[in-house]
Design a protein around this motif. Structure first.
Motif, PDB file in Angstrom:
ATOM      1  N   PHE A  92       0.769  -0.990  -0.057  1.00  0.00           N
ATOM      2  CA  PHE A  92      -0.076  -0.020  -0.032  1.00  0.00           C
ATOM      3  C   PHE A  92       0.790   1.385   0.128  1.00  0.00           C
ATOM      4  O   PHE A  92       2.037   1.394   0.118  1.00  0.00           O
ATOM      5  CB  PHE A  92      -0.872   0.118   1.166  1.00  0.00           C
ATOM      6  N   GLU A  94       0.664   3.827   2.310  1.00  0.00           N
ATOM      7  CA  GLU A  94       1.388   4.489   3.532  1.00  0.00           C
ATOM      8  C   GLU A  94       2.307   3.708   4.268  1.00  0.00           C
ATOM      9  O   GLU A  94       2.076   2.953   5.012  1.00  0.00           O
ATOM     10  CB  GLU A  94       0.083   4.857   4.528  1.00  0.00           C
ATOM     11  N   THR A  97       2.136   3.915   8.280  1.00  0.00           N
ATOM     12  CA  THR A  97       1.147   3.178   8.955  1.00  0.00           C
ATOM     13  C   THR A  97       0.603   1.932   8.642  1.00  0.00           C
ATOM     14  O   THR A  97       0.005   1.244   9.243  1.00  0.00           O
ATOM     15  CB  THR A  97      -0.197   4.166   8.868  1.00  0.00           C
ATOM     16  N   ALA A  98       1.111   1.520   7.603  1.00  0.00           N
ATOM     17  CA  ALA A  98       0.654  -0.038   7.034  1.00  0.00           C
ATOM     18  C   ALA A  98       1.503  -1.205   7.893  1.00  0.00           C
ATOM     19  O   ALA A  98       0.936  -2.420   7.584  1.00  0.00           O
ATOM     20  CB  ALA A  98       1.262  -0.041   5.554  1.00  0.00           C
ATOM     21  N   LEU A  99       2.489  -0.997   8.852  1.00  0.00           N
ATOM     22  CA  LEU A  99       2.959  -2.091   9.411  1.00  0.00           C
ATOM     23  C   LEU A  99       2.452  -1.872  11.062  1.00  0.00           C
ATOM     24  O   LEU A  99       2.115  -0.696  11.575  1.00  0.00           O
ATOM     25  CB  LEU A  99       4.265  -2.063   9.672  1.00  0.00           C
ATOM     26  N   ASN A 100       2.119  -3.221  11.649  1.00  0.00           N
ATOM     27  CA  ASN A 100       1.566  -3.158  13.122  1.00  0.00           C
ATOM     28  C   ASN A 100       2.819  -2.667  13.971  1.00  0.00           C
ATOM     29  O   ASN A 100       3.855  -3.002  14.063  1.00  0.00           O
ATOM     30  CB  ASN A 100       1.322  -4.280  13.576  1.00  0.00           C
ATOM     31  N   PRO A 101       2.675  -1.371  14.672  1.00  0.00           N
ATOM     32  CA  PRO A 101       3.770  -0.723  15.336  1.00  0.00           C
ATOM     33  C   PRO A 101       3.963  -1.195  16.742  1.00  0.00           C
ATOM     34  O   PRO A 101       5.228  -1.322  17.267  1.00  0.00           O
ATOM     35  CB  PRO A 101       2.977   0.549  15.814  1.00  0.00           C
ATOM     36  N   VAL A 102       3.435  -2.325  17.018  1.00  0.00           N
ATOM     37  CA  VAL A 102       3.540  -3.173  18.332  1.00  0.00           C
ATOM     38  C   VAL A 102       4.325  -4.507  17.773  1.00  0.00           C
ATOM     39  O   VAL A 102       4.580  -5.085  18.828  1.00  0.00           O
ATOM     40  CB  VAL A 102       2.699  -3.268  19.236  1.00  0.00           C
ATOM     41  N   ARG A 103       4.452  -4.880  16.820  1.00  0.00           N
ATOM     42  CA  ARG A 103       5.281  -6.080  16.474  1.00  0.00           C
ATOM     43  C   ARG A 103       6.570  -5.905  15.700  1.00  0.00           C
ATOM     44  O   ARG A 103       6.571  -5.112  14.866  1.00  0.00           O
ATOM     45  CB  ARG A 103       4.248  -6.891  15.916  1.00  0.00           C
ATOM     46  N   GLN A 108       6.610  -9.775  11.596  1.00  0.00           N
ATOM     47  CA  GLN A 108       5.145  -9.428  10.600  1.00  0.00           C
ATOM     48  C   GLN A 108       5.670 -10.213   9.192  1.00  0.00           C
ATOM     49  O   GLN A 108       4.492 -10.509   8.653  1.00  0.00           O
ATOM     50  CB  GLN A 108       5.169  -7.911  10.540  1.00  0.00           C
ATOM     51  N   VAL A 109       6.720 -10.169   8.894  1.00  0.00           N
ATOM     52  CA  VAL A 109       7.314 -10.946   7.689  1.00  0.00           C
ATOM     53  C   VAL A 109       7.154 -12.523   7.896  1.00  0.00           C
ATOM     54  O   VAL A 109       6.522 -13.354   6.993  1.00  0.00           O
ATOM     55  CB  VAL A 109       8.852 -10.751   7.224  1.00  0.00           C
ATOM     56  N   TYR A 147      11.717  -2.568  15.432  1.00  0.00           N
ATOM     57  CA  TYR A 147      10.045  -2.400  15.194  1.00  0.00           C
ATOM     58  C   TYR A 147      10.022  -1.309  14.052  1.00  0.00           C
ATOM     59  O   TYR A 147      10.870  -0.404  13.774  1.00  0.00           O
ATOM     60  CB  TYR A 147       9.765  -1.703  16.606  1.00  0.00           C
ATOM     61  N   HIS A 149       8.681   1.605  13.746  1.00  0.00           N
ATOM     62  CA  HIS A 149       8.913   3.152  13.997  1.00  0.00           C
ATOM     63  C   HIS A 149      10.645   3.251  13.999  1.00  0.00           C
ATOM     64  O   HIS A 149      10.877   4.532  13.934  1.00  0.00           O
ATOM     65  CB  HIS A 149       8.342   3.449  15.379  1.00  0.00           C
ATOM     66  N   MET A 160       7.129  -4.154   3.818  1.00  0.00           N
ATOM     67  CA  MET A 160       6.017  -4.532   3.095  1.00  0.00           C
ATOM     68  C   MET A 160       6.203  -5.407   1.935  1.00  0.00           C
ATOM     69  O   MET A 160       5.462  -6.259   1.706  1.00  0.00           O
ATOM     70  CB  MET A 160       5.260  -3.268   2.752  1.00  0.00           C
TER      71      MET A 160
ATOM     72  N   ASP B 211      -4.293   1.231   8.776  1.00  0.00           N
ATOM     73  CA  ASP B 211      -3.822   0.797   7.700  1.00  0.00           C
ATOM     74  C   ASP B 211      -3.178  -0.668   7.739  1.00  0.00           C
ATOM     75  O   ASP B 211      -3.323  -1.569   7.051  1.00  0.00           O
ATOM     76  CB  ASP B 211      -2.839   1.663   7.223  1.00  0.00           C
ATOM     77  N   TYR B 212      -2.617  -0.876   8.980  1.00  0.00           N
ATOM     78  CA  TYR B 212      -1.858  -2.342   9.171  1.00  0.00           C
ATOM     79  C   TYR B 212      -2.978  -3.298   9.478  1.00  0.00           C
ATOM     80  O   TYR B 212      -2.560  -4.440   9.286  1.00  0.00           O
ATOM     81  CB  TYR B 212      -0.877  -1.966  10.455  1.00  0.00           C
ATOM     82  N   ARG B 214      -5.498  -3.566   7.544  1.00  0.00           N
ATOM     83  CA  ARG B 214      -5.669  -3.832   6.078  1.00  0.00           C
ATOM     84  C   ARG B 214      -4.462  -4.484   5.608  1.00  0.00           C
ATOM     85  O   ARG B 214      -4.619  -5.671   4.807  1.00  0.00           O
ATOM     86  CB  ARG B 214      -5.789  -2.442   5.300  1.00  0.00           C
ATOM     87  N   THR B 215      -3.400  -4.310   5.958  1.00  0.00           N
ATOM     88  CA  THR B 215      -2.111  -5.313   5.562  1.00  0.00           C
ATOM     89  C   THR B 215      -2.500  -6.773   5.909  1.00  0.00           C
ATOM     90  O   THR B 215      -1.910  -7.372   5.240  1.00  0.00           O
ATOM     91  CB  THR B 215      -1.014  -4.524   6.251  1.00  0.00           C
ATOM     92  N   LYS B 219      -2.378 -10.060   3.958  1.00  0.00           N
ATOM     93  CA  LYS B 219      -1.450 -11.065   4.137  1.00  0.00           C
ATOM     94  C   LYS B 219      -2.315 -12.401   4.085  1.00  0.00           C
ATOM     95  O   LYS B 219      -1.660 -13.580   4.141  1.00  0.00           O
ATOM     96  CB  LYS B 219      -0.618 -10.974   5.325  1.00  0.00           C
ATOM     97  N   ARG B 233      -3.549  -6.272  20.911  1.00  0.00           N
ATOM     98  CA  ARG B 233      -2.679  -5.575  21.660  1.00  0.00           C
ATOM     99  C   ARG B 233      -2.689  -4.158  21.430  1.00  0.00           C
ATOM    100  O   ARG B 233      -2.631  -3.536  22.356  1.00  0.00           O
ATOM    101  CB  ARG B 233      -1.422  -6.175  21.143  1.00  0.00           C
ATOM    102  N   ALA B 307       3.639  -2.917  26.144  1.00  0.00           N
ATOM    103  CA  ALA B 307       2.568  -3.001  24.993  1.00  0.00           C
ATOM    104  C   ALA B 307       3.080  -2.333  23.793  1.00  0.00           C
ATOM    105  O   ALA B 307       2.808  -2.459  22.705  1.00  0.00           O
ATOM    106  CB  ALA B 307       1.219  -2.630  25.669  1.00  0.00           C
ATOM    107  N   PRO B 309       6.180  -0.715  21.846  1.00  0.00           N
ATOM    108  CA  PRO B 309       7.693  -0.359  21.593  1.00  0.00           C
ATOM    109  C   PRO B 309       8.162   1.038  21.550  1.00  0.00           C
ATOM    110  O   PRO B 309       9.360   1.413  21.770  1.00  0.00           O
ATOM    111  CB  PRO B 309       8.016  -1.356  20.524  1.00  0.00           C
ATOM    112  N   ARG B 310       7.054   2.000  20.970  1.00  0.00           N
ATOM    113  CA  ARG B 310       7.537   3.085  20.527  1.00  0.00           C
ATOM    114  C   ARG B 310       7.967   3.866  21.831  1.00  0.00           C
ATOM    115  O   ARG B 310       8.573   5.018  21.885  1.00  0.00           O
ATOM    116  CB  ARG B 310       6.550   3.881  19.994  1.00  0.00           C
TER     117      ARG B 310
END
Lengths: 536, 314
Positions: A92, A94, A97-103, A108-109, A147, A149, A160, B211-212, B214-215, B219, B233, B307, B309-310
């Motif tokens: 996509f 963006e 924002t298209a990846l889960n920020p907490v994993r 994710q791959v 991560y 970020h 992605m 968005d994630y 939708r990602t 998948k 989470r 919870a 990581p940022r």
């Protein structure tokens, strides 16, 4: 007859009374790069989501989409889950924002491998590492345990891609994959994708608003407008002999440069920046101490004459936005001086009169307005900077004039910002900057989020306003081409230093610094001979 | 992560110092002298003075502040004016009721709210979602003491499964004590669970629009796995804040429920302390509550760090 990789047959999508996709038919061959071009809202993303079975709730689709002969629309949700990620990968626009920020990126791959192949975590992590390596994120530099970020936009887009191609899908759908990226990063990502297509027999459906991106890449293109495919064909043929007027407009917009007013050299510079150093704190401050400092601007000197339009080019993180904020007095400099006319820009408690001399237009036309205020109030905001600001009818008149100057109607003052499109919002942002008649307007990536055709209109508007209002521009962008279209002089910035500057034509045609050469080369271009017809 | 925890610990210590100062100043400003209050209107001035000295009310304010803080650090909270017993003993006895009650109520509320909120969000706009929204609205609207009385009528008077009130004391065994706390915990948990379920629902809905998500679907994850592996989470992060606030409220805010069930809890102790000008008890309990709130916030901050990581970086 050979089997098509993807065949879309009379696809229609309907959401309530809206038809975002109408009678779309197209065919993609194995190993082919197929481009879909069009502006926002033309139905190109909806077409892709319909193929994936990921349309928003309440949307209905008819027609058929056959992947290697199998009708995807006949599959139930469970079977489609097996197709997504395994036989069709998708990326996509963006990357932020298209990846889960907490994993972690590794997990994710690996997830793609785990859910489709039932692999163990350890096995999946091992393959994920090789996939990340393939997309240019070697484990030595960017570990699996990082991560999102912690990565740049380009690196995230590579993650992605890694998760989309982990299972070697037959088809990769890329929806505006490089629109949010710098030109140099864009070139890298496009290169990577075409390389992946050449390696195997994967097909790529590349969706973009910028025909120039497709010129060097895809073998066939479909141009969409209002849900219809208005024209399609082999790339070069389409560029050389497009039949549809809309394709022509899209082509013209891609490399559009407004007519430039003659440069009027000023005796004394309007903006004079001398040996400026700006730093900011990066690390978390530990107790009462200070965190690590990063120097974003390292000894920049520049002068802009009244009435001049000057470009500042560089990729994200080069310090150009920090420089803009410091010039505006929004951030304190560590050393050096900034003068606007006769006044010193000191930041902090500098007089409102000095601030009133400069205005800025930002990149994001969605985020830079308070959604709960009417346009009249939004545009009138800078009036608090001047002492004898007009009130009542005089203020309304000033707002109306500013709106009309940017091509909006005076009656738009009573509306809210969500009622406007991205291009219209950017016009309103320009009206807000204009309303107190500043001397200098800083345009920080002001057209980067816009479609090419809208971008062309805004560039025309800026050129016209510069003439009619006697404005001075500092035009900041990562895109050398756009800067070249609107400015007289250009400065190239890298790592906080201006590495090259000069008249636009000189810098574009005879770049001196290696970094400038890289920027010039990275810009996607339509071969001039393909569009020669337009000049006839 | 370690430096993040350290920085949070420093914030915790600073908050405690500031809070103790504020409490001390406020108690100093409350009108009414405990000694004259205890001895009545007709007491002789020198009797009052003697009692003041005995109660430790003499000396300059900074002296008294340091004495108070120093005492607390050694576990000496002073002596209650009315009960004539060490405040530490009083508070410990009451905490033995209030703390387990708060923990039980919070566990119950969280265990109900998170699945319910997740369920409602996944059925957005459907009958399941509507029922959850309706019931939680009711749960918030109904006062918990009224709900407590209904519980007593049904489970204590009609069914006779639980006693209607009172607390046997932990020395009578863990099971009877837990049993005595069950109905109050349920009564306390219900409104909290209703609020938390709604927060959870809106939090999940917001995450589902990201968005994630939708990602994840692109998948090949099913709706359910997207919900559990990606949405949960992320959605829990704002819910943690509410859980922290609720726990602080439950420790001290259970006073009405304590009264309904005749539980010797902390809430009742403060209430009595205030009406009887037993300022040393009020002061100590308030300080303790502040400590509990700050501690819980600290734990929530640490949980944030795990919870999200940022927040951990650098």
């Amino acid at each position: 007859m050979t089997m098509r990789r993807l065949e879309i047959d009379r696809l229609n999508v309907q959401i309530g009374d809206v038809h975002p996709v109408r009678d779309v038919s197209l065919a993609i061959e194995p190993g082919q790069i197929f481009g879909i071009a069009g502006e926002s809202g033309s139905g190109k993303s909806m077409t892709a989501l319909a193929v994936m079975g990921l349309l928003p709730g309440g949307a209905a689709r008819t027609g058929a989409a056959r992947l290697d002969g199998q009708d995807l629309f006949a599959l139930d949700e469970a079977a489609m889950c097996g197709v997504r990620g395994q036989r069709i990968g998708m990326i996509f626009q963006e990357p932020m924002t298209a990846l889960n920020p907490v994993r972690t990126i590794g997990s994710q791959v690996a997830e793609t491998l785990i859910i489709h192949q039932g692999m163990s975590r350890a096995d999946a992590a091992e393959i994920a590492a090789t996939k990340l390596d393939r997309v240019g994120l070697a484990a030595g530099r960017v570990g699996l345990d990082r991560y999102p970020h912690e990565l740049s936009g380009g690196q995230r887009q590579r993650v992605m891609i890694a998760q989309a191609i982990a299972l070697q899908p037959a088809l990769l759908i890329a929806d505006e994959p490089t629109t949010a990226l710098d030109v140099t990063t864009q070139a890298g990502i496009l290169d990577l994708m075409s390389g992946l297509v050449e390696e195997g027999d994967m097909s790529l459906m590349l969706i973009t608003h910028d025909l120039a991106v497709l010129a060097g890449l895809s073998s066939a293109i479909a141009v969409m407008k209002g849900g219809w495919i208005v024209e399609s064909g082999a790339t070069e043929t389409l560029f050389r002999s497009h039949r549809h007027a809309y394709t022509g407009r899209l082509l013209a917009a891609s490399g559009h440069a407004p007519a430039r007013p003659a440069v009027r050299p000023a005796a004394t510079p309007l903006l004079d920046v001398e040996n400026l150093h700006v730093g900011y704190q990066t690390g978390r401050p530990v107790l009462f101490g200070k965190g690590a400092m990063t120097e974003a601007v390292r000894g920049v000197s520049l002068a802009i004459g009244a009435g001049e339009s000057v470009g500042l080019v560089g990729e994200s993180g080069c310090g150009k936005s920090t420089l803009a904020r410091t010039i505006l007095g929004l951030q304190a400099a560590r050393s050096g001086s900034i003068r606007l006319g006769d006044d010193a820009v000191t930041g902090g408690a500098m007089p409102a009169r000095v601030r009133a001399g400069m205005q800025i237009v930002f990149q994001d036309p969605y985020g830079s307005f308070n959604p709960r205020h009417r346009v009249a109030r939004l545009v009138a905001e800078p009036f608090h900077l001047i002492e004898d600001a007009p009130v009542g009818a005089a203020r309304d008149k000033a707002v109306a004039e500013a709106l009309e100057a940017v091509g909006m109607a005076a009656s738009d003052a009573g509306k809210y910002i969500h009622e406007f499109s991205g291009g219209q919002r950017q016009r309103i942002a320009i009206a807000r900057a204009l309303v107190i008649r500043p001397k200098l307007i800083i345009l920080d990536e002001a057209v980067s989020a816009l479609d090419v055709s809208i971008r062309a209109q805004i560039l025309d508007l800026l050129a016209a306003l510069r003439d009619s209002h006697g404005l001075t521009y500092l035009f900041i962008s990562h895109d050398l081409g756009v800067v070249g279209a609107i400015t007289d002089r250009v400065m190239v910035m890298k790592d906080g230093v201006i590495v090259e500057q000069g008249p636009v034509a000189d810098v574009l045609e005879r770049p001196d610094h290696p970094y400038t050469r890289e920027l010039v080369a990275a810009r996607p271009q339509i071969p001039p001979e393909w569009t020669a017809r337009d000049d006839r | 992560m370690l430096s993040y925890i350290l920085s949070r610990l420093v914030a915790l210590a600073l908050s405690l110092v500031v809070a103790s100062l504020v409490i001390f100043v406020m108690i100093e400003m409350v009108p009414g002298d405990p000694a004259s209050f205890m001895l009545g209107l007709n007491a002789a001035p020198d009797t009052v003075a003697a009692l003041r000295a005995e109660l430790g009310l003499g000396g300059s304010p900074p002296e008294r502040y340091l004495r108070w803080i120093g005492g607390m650090l050694q576990g000496d909270f002073g002596t209650s004016y009315t009960y004539r017993t060490p405040v530490a003993e009083l508070v410990t006895a009451r905490l033995a009721v209030s703390l387990p009650l708060a923990v039980m109520a919070l566990l119950l509320s969280t265990l109900i709210a998170i699945p319910v909120g997740l369920y409602a969000a996944s059925r957005r706009g459907g009958p399941g979602d509507w029922s959850v929204m309706g019931l939680t609205q009711l749960g918030i609207a109904v006062p918990n003491f009224w709900f407590a009385m209904i519980l007593v009528v049904i489970f204590a008077i009609q069914l006779r499964w639980f006693s209607a009130g009172g607390f046997p004391g932990w020395d009578q065994g863990v099971w009877p004590s837990l049993k005595a706390l069950t109905l109050p915990a349920v009564a306390l948990a219900l409104p909290q669970a209703s609020i938390l379920a709604r927060v959870m629902r809106s939090s999940v809905l917001e995450v589902l629009g990201q968005d994630y998500i939708r990602t994840a679907r692109a998948k090949g994850l099913s709706r359910r796995r997207t919900l559990t592996d990606h949405a949960l989470r992320n959605a829990l992060i704002p819910v943690l804040t509410i859980i922290g606030l609720q726990f602080s409220f439950l420790i001290a805010g259970a006073i009405i429920i304590e009264n309904v069930f005749f539980l010797p809890g902390l809430g009742r102790l403060v209430f009595q302390g205030i009406t009887q000008r037993d300022l040393i008890v009020v002061e100590s309990v308030v300080m303790l509550l502040v400590f509990a709130v700050i501690l819980v916030n600290f734990l929530v901050d640490i949980a944030y760090g795990f919870a999200d990581p940022r927040l951990r970086r650098r």
